[in-house]
Design an enzyme around this catalytic site. Sequence first.
Site, short mmCIF file in Angstrom:
data_model
loop_
_atom_site.label_atom_id
_atom_site.label_comp_id
_atom_site.label_asym_id
_atom_site.label_seq_id
_atom_site.Cartn_x
_atom_site.Cartn_y
_atom_site.Cartn_z
N LYS A 13 0.99 -1.01 -0.01
CA LYS A 13 0.15 0.09 -0.01
C LYS A 13 0.94 1.17 0.25
CE LYS A 13 -1.96 -0.86 3.98
NZ LYS A 13 -1.36 -2.03 4.53
N ARG A 88 -8.88 2.03 10.12
CA ARG A 88 -8.45 0.86 10.35
C ARG A 88 -9.31 0.06 10.79
NH1 ARG A 88 -2.74 0.76 9.21
NH2 ARG A 88 -1.69 -0.75 10.45
N ARG A 127 11.93 -6.12 3.89
CA ARG A 127 11.71 -4.45 3.62
C ARG A 127 12.73 -3.97 4.75
NH1 ARG A 127 5.92 -1.96 5.02
NH2 ARG A 127 6.27 -3.23 7.16
N ARG A 160 12.30 -2.02 9.93
CA ARG A 160 11.25 -1.42 10.78
C ARG A 160 11.03 -2.32 12.04
NH1 ARG A 160 5.70 0.46 7.67
NH2 ARG A 160 4.75 -1.04 9.39
N ARG A 171 0.21 -8.12 13.99
CA ARG A 171 -0.32 -7.21 13.08
C ARG A 171 -1.36 -7.87 11.96
NH1 ARG A 171 4.87 -5.20 10.47
NH2 ARG A 171 3.54 -3.99 9.05
#
Length: 216
Positions: A13, A88, A127, A160, A171
Amino acid sequence: MRLVFLGPPGAGKGTQAARVARHLGIPHIATGDIFRQAVEAGTPIGLRVKEVMDHGELVSDEMTNEVVRERMALDDTENGFVLDGYPRNVEQALAFEENLKELGVKLDKVIKFMVNGPAIVQRLSGRRICPLCKTVYHFVTHPPQYDEVCDNDGTRLVKREDDQPETVERRLEVYGKLTKPLYDFYDERGLLHQVDALGTTNQVFERLIGIIQDDH
Ligand code: AP5
């Protein structure tokens, strides 16, 4: 064009929101980025949200809605925005509807990113982000030009905090329980569209532009 991008963690996203926003000349608004910046800057909000984020939980609706309300009030949203990471849950979606009503504007499209479990794991585990300019890389699919440093400013890339496997698991649970109901919420309002988010970033971008330009 007022757009919301929805999808699980690691769906791409943020990567696409930045590119679509640049393409359309509108701001990319990401609540995750706003909170991470607050944590780094050590602001009162940052101090309150750090632990919540590190555990993969959601920041309170009250604080999140207020942060978005303030951001939406800035002049640069006049011609639209790409919202990534908000709303969310249903409570946030209702608050956002009120906010838009007060501003006298309507959402154009909500786009659901369709990915699968293996792609999520592959994308999140690789990532890396630039702590300075926030550019997102992937050490396999989108590596920097030089080993582990940002192409824009030479800063060493980092993982991260919430990309540790146990936090990713949480998550994903939170996404399944709280965010997934938003698909029905926006479908009932005739706003929901789906994009196949597998494939290269260029392929996904082209599909998104097709959806955004389609009049339906
Ligand atoms: P947030 O920052 O919103 O995280 P997220 O929703 O979990 O999404 P991610 O940023 O992990 O993934 P993404 O879909 O943007 O993927 P990306 O483009 O980076 O939220 C973080 C935390 O903040 C939350 O847990 C919560 O605590 C708090 N928070 C935020 N908003 C909140 C809210 N509204 N309410 C309450 N709390 C909130 O891509 C991932 C990787 O894949 C990258 O390495 C990228 O290079 C790579 N990649 C992207 N596309 C492709 C592709 N097509 N092919 C191959 N690789 C790709």
